[in-house]
Design an enzyme around this catalytic site. Structure first.
Site, short mmCIF file in Angstrom:
data_model
loop_
_atom_site.label_atom_id
_atom_site.label_comp_id
_atom_site.label_asym_id
_atom_site.label_seq_id
_atom_site.Cartn_x
_atom_site.Cartn_y
_atom_site.Cartn_z
N CYS A 86 0.84 -1.20 0.00
CA CYS A 86 0.00 0.00 0.00
C CYS A 86 0.88 1.25 0.00
CB CYS A 86 -0.98 -0.04 1.17
SG CYS A 86 -2.36 1.11 0.99
N HIS A 181 -3.73 -5.02 0.76
CA HIS A 181 -3.17 -5.51 2.03
C HIS A 181 -3.20 -7.04 2.08
CE1 HIS A 181 -2.60 -1.74 4.29
NE2 HIS A 181 -3.58 -1.29 3.54
N GLU A 183 -1.92 -8.90 4.28
CA GLU A 183 -1.90 -9.39 5.66
C GLU A 183 -3.29 -9.60 6.25
OE1 GLU A 183 -1.28 -4.85 6.04
OE2 GLU A 183 -1.07 -6.43 4.55
N GLY A 237 -2.49 -15.00 34.73
CA GLY A 237 -2.77 -14.57 33.36
C GLY A 237 -1.87 -15.29 32.38
N VAL A 238 -2.13 -15.11 31.10
CA VAL A 238 -1.42 -15.86 30.05
C VAL A 238 0.08 -15.59 30.09
CG1 VAL A 238 -1.14 -16.14 27.55
CG2 VAL A 238 -3.44 -15.99 28.54
N ASP A 239 0.48 -14.32 30.10
CA ASP A 239 1.89 -13.98 29.96
C ASP A 239 2.73 -14.47 31.14
OD1 ASP A 239 1.07 -12.74 27.65
OD2 ASP A 239 0.98 -10.75 28.55
N SER A 240 2.27 -14.21 32.36
CA SER A 240 3.06 -14.65 33.52
C SER A 240 3.05 -16.17 33.65
CB SER A 240 2.55 -13.99 34.81
OG SER A 240 1.29 -14.48 35.20
N SER A 241 1.95 -16.81 33.24
CA SER A 241 1.86 -18.27 33.33
C SER A 241 2.83 -18.95 32.37
CB SER A 241 0.43 -18.74 33.03
OG SER A 241 -0.47 -18.23 33.99
#
Length: 525
Positions: A86, A181, A183, A237-241
């Site tokens: 683009c 685009h 993507e 949570g997802v990130d810390s787990s």
């Protein structure tokens, strides 16, 4: 010997498009490492990164405006393939001697491009054949300007009725421009086109997979940490787990996880976290029961931002206290992910930039002098979830709806009290349970219940009651930047309302929030 998963890499220069992170995620899906850098990166930085190919992103800017961003000249002399998307195609055209003009007929949305010439970029890639016998692609356009004249040595590969140069190519230099685009999912063959560029034209190997990322992370963690001990704030949570599971696999019992139960979690959440990570996976967990301390600090406070700051401050104080007890600890682990790094750089410089360490430690005391461990800092959220699955974490936990950092502290409107939190927990659990039973949970992007500090008259049997009100909230969104309220079936909403009023003593009325974003935000506070 682990594979070098960063051996082949794509550099994406960010001109500010809302789709740029999606573009990077698509390259990662293909199996190749990439990074997002600001468009004004220096030649020295590009040389140091040593990309196998470069992608120029879209932009809300216009290339024909004075002062609009341009790619560094070195991009076109580095000897690597370049793909302009683009705006990226338009700046490529201008910088290499072509022309761009404002289009009389702007294109936003679905379009069909007709293939006019052979190109390595789209060979054997098509959606259909038109009556003229030409291959066509169904694509997604979003542009007000268009290339009016392509540079010398470029050919027209595809066009639409209103866009004469929808794809342009210089096969010898391996420069390509697409006005659409690739993507976004609306461009049906977009991923194949990006695969062709990344794997075929740039010659990258697909080395970036969940299994190889884990293997690489473990090697790097062991090299960084050595025989030292690490501390991590585990929220569930997802990130810390996922951070906890990676570190546990790398260093075992030398990881100490501090789980702070602030009294603002969902129903039975603290027990579930302790059971999963402590009992099932055998992590070393310090459980800090701190409901009273948080609620005392929040007493009398009703302003949302003030509540957030108090919750953050008390958490840091508690974490500090526990960390200082762990004398052998030399490292602090955090679940920083790649969008955090991009956002942090953007807030500091006004734009995304080369990956840098993202320090969000906040108020940790200077005397701790801990090193920082961030094993997820190169990963997007979807990659973190896939790695979590590979590490054995349950799907339902990794893919559940977002939950705010301050927890119920911002879902109880106004002052936060234990009574309100207890009522909200039970009401919210009923809502989520019914969404699962009706197979609706995964069809909405986020759903939760909000406690309203107002009383309403109700009737139970022959008696009159005067109790609290809760609101159900469910939204559908792609990126959480905008959202529509979910059109849940009336009979479903009725069932949830009846259960909450009958089973949660203290709630007399249930309402449903039908506000979109904008003008409303997804969370109420």
């Amino acid at each position: 010997m682990t594979k070098n998963i960063h051996k082949h890499r794509i550099l994406i220069l960010d001109f500010g498009s809302q789709y740029t992170q999606l573009l990077a995620r698509r390259v990662r899906e293909i199996g190749v490492y990439c990074e997002l850098w600001a468009w004004d990166v220096t030649e020295a930085q590009i040389r140091e990164f040593n990309p196998s190919g470069i992608i120029l992103s879209g932009s809300p800017e216009s290339t024909i405006e004075n002062g609009s961003p341009r790619a560094p000249d070195y991009v076109f002399t580095a000897g690597v393939p370049v793909l302009g998307v683009c705006y990226g195609m338009q700046t490529m055209a201008i910088q290499l001697g072509g022309k761009v003009e404002s289009s009389n007929q702007r294109e936003f949305g679905y379009a069909q491009v007709e293939i006019k010439a052979d190109s390595a970029l789209i060979r054997d890639i098509k959606d259909a054949i038109n009556p003229a016998g030409e291959a066509v692609l169904d694509v997604w356009m979003s542009h007000g300007d268009k290339v009016a004249e392509i540079p010398a040595d470029f050919v027209t590969v595809a066009s639409t009725d209103t866009c004469p140069f929808a794809i342009m190519a210089n096969e010898e230099k391996r420069f390509y421009g697409v006005q659409f685009h690739p993507e976004v999912t609306h461009t049906k063959q977009g991923l194949r086109l990006l695969e062709r560029f990344v794997l075929g034209i740039c010659g990258c190997e697909a080395l970036w997979t969940s299994a190889t990322i884990i293997e690489d992370a473990i090697v790097r963690l062991r090299e960084q940490i050595g025989d030292d001990h690490v501390i991590l704030g585990l929220s569930g949570g997802v990130d810390s787990s996922v951070t906890a599971m990676l570190l546990h696999r790398a260093i075992g019992k030398r990881l100490t996880c501090v789980f702070v139960d602030n009294g603002l979690l969902r129903l039975n959440e603290a027990d579930q976290v302790l059971e999963m990570f402590g009992d099932k996976f055998g992590l070393n967990i310090v459980h800090v029961a701190a409901e009273d301390r948080f609620l005392s600090a929040l007493a009398g406070v009703d302003e949302p931002e003030a509540k957030r700051k108090i919750i953050g401050r008390v958490f840091v104080e508690l974490f500090d206290e526990e960390a200082c007890k762990q004398e052998q600890v030399k490292w602090l682990a955090q679940g920083t992910i790649y969008p955090d790094v991009i956002e942090s750089a953007a807030s500091a410089t006004g734009k995304a930039h080369v990956i840098k360490s993202h320090h969000n430690v906040g108020g940790l005391p200077k005397e701790m002098k801990l090193g920082l461990v961030e094993p997820l800092k190169e990963l997007f959220k979807d990659e973190v979830r896939k790695i979590g699955l590979e590490l054995g974490l349950p799907y339902d936990m990794l893919y559940r709806h977002p939950f705010p950092g301050p927890g119920l502290g911002v879902r109880v409107l106004g002052e936060v009290k234990k009574e309100y939190c207890d009522l909200l927990r039970r009401a919210d659990a009923i809502f989520i349970e019914e969404l699962h039973k009706a197979d609706l949970y995964n069809k909405v992007s986020q759903a939760f219940t909000v406690f309203l500090p107002v009383r309403s008259v109700g009737v139970m049997g022959d008696g009159r009651k005067y109790d609290w009100v809760v609101s159900l909230r469910a939204v559908e969104t792609v990126d959480f930047m905008t959202a529509h309220w979910a059109h849940l079936p009336y009979d479903f909403l009725g069932r949830v309302s009846n259960r909450i009023i009958n089973e949660v003593n203290g709630i007399s009325r249930v309402v449903y929030d039908i506000s979109g974003k904008p003008p409303a935000t997804i969370e109420w506070e």
